[in-house]
Every structure is written in structure tokens, then in C-alpha cells.
Design a protein around this motif. Sequence first.
Motif, mmCIF file in Angstrom:
data_model
loop_
_atom_site.group_PDB
_atom_site.id
_atom_site.type_symbol
_atom_site.label_atom_id
_atom_site.label_comp_id
_atom_site.label_asym_id
_atom_site.label_seq_id
_atom_site.Cartn_x
_atom_site.Cartn_y
_atom_site.Cartn_z
ATOM 1 N N GLU A 135 10.728 11.055 0.221
ATOM 2 C CA GLU A 135 9.926 11.447 -0.936
ATOM 3 C C GLU A 135 10.514 12.687 -1.619
ATOM 4 O O GLU A 135 10.574 12.765 -2.852
ATOM 5 C CB GLU A 135 8.485 11.721 -0.499
ATOM 6 C CG GLU A 135 7.558 12.023 -1.672
ATOM 7 C CD GLU A 135 6.106 12.170 -1.241
ATOM 8 O OE1 GLU A 135 5.317 12.709 -2.033
ATOM 9 O OE2 GLU A 135 5.771 11.746 -0.121
ATOM 10 N N HIS A 151 1.945 6.365 -7.314
ATOM 11 C CA HIS A 151 0.974 7.353 -7.799
ATOM 12 C C HIS A 151 1.583 8.749 -7.805
ATOM 13 O O HIS A 151 1.378 9.526 -8.747
ATOM 14 C CB HIS A 151 -0.293 7.312 -6.934
ATOM 15 C CG HIS A 151 -1.269 6.245 -7.337
ATOM 16 N ND1 HIS A 151 -2.105 6.378 -8.426
ATOM 17 C CD2 HIS A 151 -1.519 5.019 -6.815
ATOM 18 C CE1 HIS A 151 -2.853 5.291 -8.554
ATOM 19 N NE2 HIS A 151 -2.512 4.449 -7.581
ATOM 20 N N ARG A 152 2.339 9.081 -6.773
ATOM 21 C CA ARG A 152 2.954 10.406 -6.718
ATOM 22 C C ARG A 152 4.033 10.558 -7.797
ATOM 23 O O ARG A 152 4.181 11.633 -8.389
ATOM 24 C CB ARG A 152 3.532 10.659 -5.324
ATOM 25 C CG ARG A 152 2.447 10.883 -4.258
ATOM 26 C CD ARG A 152 3.024 11.430 -2.972
ATOM 27 N NE ARG A 152 3.804 10.425 -2.260
ATOM 28 C CZ ARG A 152 3.299 9.585 -1.350
ATOM 29 N NH1 ARG A 152 2.007 9.611 -1.053
ATOM 30 N NH2 ARG A 152 4.087 8.716 -0.723
ATOM 31 N N LYS A 166 0.831 -1.205 0.000
ATOM 32 C CA LYS A 166 0.000 0.000 0.000
ATOM 33 C C LYS A 166 0.869 1.261 0.000
ATOM 34 O O LYS A 166 0.610 2.211 -0.755
ATOM 35 C CB LYS A 166 -0.929 0.002 1.213
ATOM 36 C CG LYS A 166 -1.896 1.183 1.261
ATOM 37 C CD LYS A 166 -2.856 1.039 2.431
ATOM 38 C CE LYS A 166 -3.887 2.155 2.436
ATOM 39 N NZ LYS A 166 -3.280 3.481 2.629
ATOM 40 N N GLU A 167 1.913 1.287 0.831
ATOM 41 C CA GLU A 167 2.798 2.451 0.871
ATOM 42 C C GLU A 167 3.509 2.646 -0.468
ATOM 43 O O GLU A 167 3.650 3.772 -0.965
ATOM 44 C CB GLU A 167 3.843 2.277 1.980
ATOM 45 C CG GLU A 167 3.303 2.405 3.391
ATOM 46 C CD GLU A 167 4.390 2.099 4.413
ATOM 47 O OE1 GLU A 167 4.780 3.019 5.157
ATOM 48 O OE2 GLU A 167 4.859 0.948 4.463
ATOM 49 N N ASN A 180 2.452 1.630 -3.385
ATOM 50 C CA ASN A 180 1.455 2.068 -4.361
ATOM 51 C C ASN A 180 1.234 3.574 -4.271
ATOM 52 O O ASN A 180 1.140 4.271 -5.304
ATOM 53 C CB ASN A 180 0.142 1.319 -4.126
ATOM 54 C CG ASN A 180 -0.991 1.814 -5.024
ATOM 55 O OD1 ASN A 180 -1.801 2.644 -4.615
ATOM 56 N ND2 ASN A 180 -1.031 1.307 -6.232
ATOM 57 N N GLU A 181 1.176 4.100 -3.066
ATOM 58 C CA GLU A 181 1.004 5.548 -2.894
ATOM 59 C C GLU A 181 2.189 6.312 -3.465
ATOM 60 O O GLU A 181 2.030 7.355 -4.110
ATOM 61 C CB GLU A 181 0.809 5.864 -1.406
ATOM 62 C CG GLU A 181 -0.514 5.343 -0.849
ATOM 63 C CD GLU A 181 -0.577 5.407 0.675
ATOM 64 O OE1 GLU A 181 0.469 5.751 1.302
ATOM 65 O OE2 GLU A 181 -1.647 5.090 1.235
ATOM 66 N N ARG A 182 3.422 5.778 -3.272
ATOM 67 C CA ARG A 182 4.622 6.414 -3.825
ATOM 68 C C ARG A 182 4.573 6.386 -5.358
ATOM 69 O O ARG A 182 4.911 7.363 -6.015
ATOM 70 C CB ARG A 182 5.871 5.704 -3.292
ATOM 71 C CG ARG A 182 7.199 6.135 -3.899
ATOM 72 C CD ARG A 182 7.674 7.509 -3.417
ATOM 73 N NE ARG A 182 7.981 7.595 -2.021
ATOM 74 C CZ ARG A 182 9.180 7.388 -1.472
ATOM 75 N NH1 ARG A 182 10.201 7.021 -2.215
ATOM 76 N NH2 ARG A 182 9.362 7.550 -0.187
#
Length: 528
Positions: free
Chosen positions: A347, A72-73, A65-66, A68-70
Motif C-alpha cells: 500500500e 477506497h483508499r 473485498k480486499e 474494494n478497500e484498496r
Amino acid sequence: MVDGSVSESGLPIRPAYGPDDLAGFDPSVQLGKPGGYPYTRGVYASMYTGRPWTMRQYAGFGTAKESNERYHRLVEAGTGGLSVAFDLPTQMGYDSDEPIAHGEVGKVGVAIDSIDDMRVLFHDLPLDEVSTSMTINAPGSVLLLLYQLVAEEQGIPASKLTGTIQNDVLKEYIARGTYIYPPKESLRLVSDVFAYCHKEIPRWNTISISGYHMAEAGATPVQEIAFTLSNAIAYVRAAQEAGLAVDDFAPRLSFFFVARTTLLEEVAKFRAARRIWARIMRDDFEAQNPKSQMLRFHTQTAGVQLTAQQPEVNLVRVALQGLGAVLGGTQSLHTNSYDEAIALPTEKAARLALRTQQVIAYETDVTKTVDPFAGSYAVEAMTDEIEAAAVELINHVEDLGGAVRAIEMGFQKSEIERSAYQVALEIDSHERTVVGVNRFVLDVEEPYEPLRVDPQIEPDQVARLAALRADRDSDAVTAALDDLRAAAAGADNVLYPMKEALRLRATGGDIAHALRDVWGTYVPRDAF
């Protein structure tokens, strides 16, 4: 480079170059045109004048999940390709709940145990629009099939999927160590991937034959391309012995190299590698398809040259390394984050690394003409010298019986370790300058807060596995794994029963252990 007189490969660098350094040089033979044999000037006629290279950012940590969020960004920031890092248990074919995985789950990449994790990793990402590179080797077939299964669930046919699995296990025996099976069986698995993708996923790059990790272990530029191309020769032979025609699989071969700060030698290295490979494929393997002769490669900037001291200086190093890769004609590029010598990149650091590529692509003029170093006395002379030295080393590996036999003898590993030791001596003696380490140092380093991985990841992943095993059809999984063992013991392509087992929610560890039952595990021999 030591004192500006000797290259990283130990070849002399002259203070000035001129026509005498190119005696006998025939541009029509040694260069050709961009996009034409021997591809010294690049594998495509237009190169970056049409569009820039694929900008990848290597990411993956903690939970799916983490990550996947990275992703997307990164896509929102403009990256055109995803590059997935997997944790060590995934790379070694172990599930997160196995005792050997304890303490390593989610640490150096994302933990992927089953199709459930893969669904989360690529949730709501346009898999028919992005190109995905997965840095996975011994279990490369498992991750490829999970990716295909998730895409199919999203309604995306395999014919639209583009990307690469590293799938280069020979370099694992040389430089990295994340092997599972013996070399012969590993080559069988690679050949099965070639055949499967030719039929089922035709746009996928079936292997990324890697010199990067050998360079990170200490290989010189000459050793990097010589040992990489020797491994590539072994893969081509294995595929042919399995009954595949060279032009059916060779167009999907790709390569993976490092880019160091020694910009001129790196440009020459890339040009020499293209020329050597084109000649090997045309003359030795009689490949007729021009795409079979093209050495297409991904580049990553040199992690081994990053320093924990004064880490912001790494931004400068990475910019130079990335520029060298572009001037050398790379097809895709990952630029390291400045803080990677300390911990997983933050990030902000990852975004700055991507911005470095975007500045090179859009704020310089290096994309406006193809192979701007062509005809340079210095670069052409270096290209010829690197080519000659690399061919000599490739021939020596052949004399030892080929890449696999040389690996079993410990030859490549021994040669790389010798080079790495020499560099360490030069740094310790100050003969080689490393800014911020042995010159231009600070008395007190500025504080830095690294990205930290949540320790709760491992128990959460273990719980997910327990739920999966309780919920899946165990009898169906057992039967599918038996089918996989039968294929591995025979001559059938193992990817078809492997895909069915994964669809039924077999784990990566289940697959690896089933193959271990048949093929065994690799135990290294004494060094050369």
C-alpha cells in the motif's frame, strides 16, 4: 539506449541536432496546432493547462473485498481513475473452482467469477464519478456487462458510466497469451462490443489497443506503435465488415502504450503515433469526425525496466518514465510501484507511485504549456524518423495480409523476440547499463518484505461459487446460456443474451465455456 548513439529502435542519435536535420520540415503540415489535425501536438487544444491527465493506479489482488478497500483508499488519496487487475483464471475465462485455476486464484489480480463478486468489488464506490479501466481482454465483454449491471443496481444509468475495457485480443496472440477463441471469432466479439456500447454505454471506451504488452515482451518503440496500429486497422476493418459506420465507433477507440526511461525517444514515439493514426483514419478509412482521427491513449510506466535489485532506484526510473508520458501528451497515466519487480505492490509503494504523478502535475511547470518540445531539432527529427520506420513496418504487415494473417504466421512475435534477445545480449555484455544490475551493484541487498497473498483466498472463492450455484435458478441460467450459444452461432449481437445470463448469476466460466462450445479455442501455429 546503447552508448548514447543508437535509440531503442535502432535509429541513430546524433550528438547535436540543428536546422539541417529538419530539411523540408513544414510545421503547418507535420505539427498543426494542438487539438488539430494531424494531432502531433496533442489531441486537445488546452491539454494539461486546463486540467491534468487522469491519474490511474492499477490495483486488484486477492478477494474482491480486499481490492474494494484498496480502491477506497486510492480514491481518498486523490486518484481520479481506477484500474482493475484481474487474476489469471478470470483473464482466461475459467472459474476459481476449475482444476486449471488451482494455485492461481487471486494471485496476479482480483478473482471475479460472477455478479456477486463484482458487487463486492465496487461496493459504495461512486461509479458515476470515477473512470474505471479494466485490464481484461478475451472476457472483456463479461466484465463490462457485470460493471453495467452493478451500476444499474446502484441506480446509475449506463449513460453516465465512463471507463475502458482493454478488450484487445490481437496483442494476446502476439505477446501475452491470455486468448480464448480463434482470431476471427475474437474480432466478432470485439465488433459486438463496439455496437453494444454505441447504443447502450455511449461514453465507454470500447477498446484499449495495446502496445504496452508488446513492449514488455521486448518490442522496440517503432515495433510497439507499428504493431499496435496494425492491430487497430484490423479492428476498424472488422467493425466495418460487421456493418458499423466508422464514425459511430472510432471516437471511442483508445490506445495503451508504455513509457520507458529513454525520455526523448518516448516523447517522439507518442507524437509520431498520433500523426500516423490521424492520417490512417482520415485518408484510408475516410473518417469525417475529428474525434475518429484522434489517438487518445493511456500510458503505464515500463514494468520491464524495474529491477528487483536496489528496488528504491525504481522510484527514479518511474518518475522519468511518467515525465516522458506527460511530455508526450498522454490522456491518463499509471505509474508503477517501486516494488513491483518483487511482488504485488504494498500500500505504501502504491501511494508513492501516485504521489509521483502528483509531483509532476503540481510541482513542475510541464502542465503550464502545451507540447513544450514542439520545434526541438532533436525531438522533431526523432518524430519524423520513428514515423517513417513505423509506417514501413505497418506496410510490411499489410503486405503479409494484415495483422491477423501476420499473427497466424508468427511474424510479430518473432520480430519482438529478436529485439528482446538483442537487449539481453547487450545487458550481459555490459554494452547496455542497468543501474544496480550490471553496474553500481551492492554486495548485499537490503531486506524487503513483500506483500503476500493469503492462501485461504482460493478455498473461500470456491465456497462462494458452490453457494452461488446452489442458490441461483439453474434452469433459467441454462436457458440463458442456450440463447447465448444461439446468438454466437448466428449473427445477433452476443452481448444482449450474455448480459441476461450474467444477471441470472451465470459465471464468467459459464459464459466462456458456452462460447467455446460454438467458436472453439485458439491453438497457435508454428512461428514465422
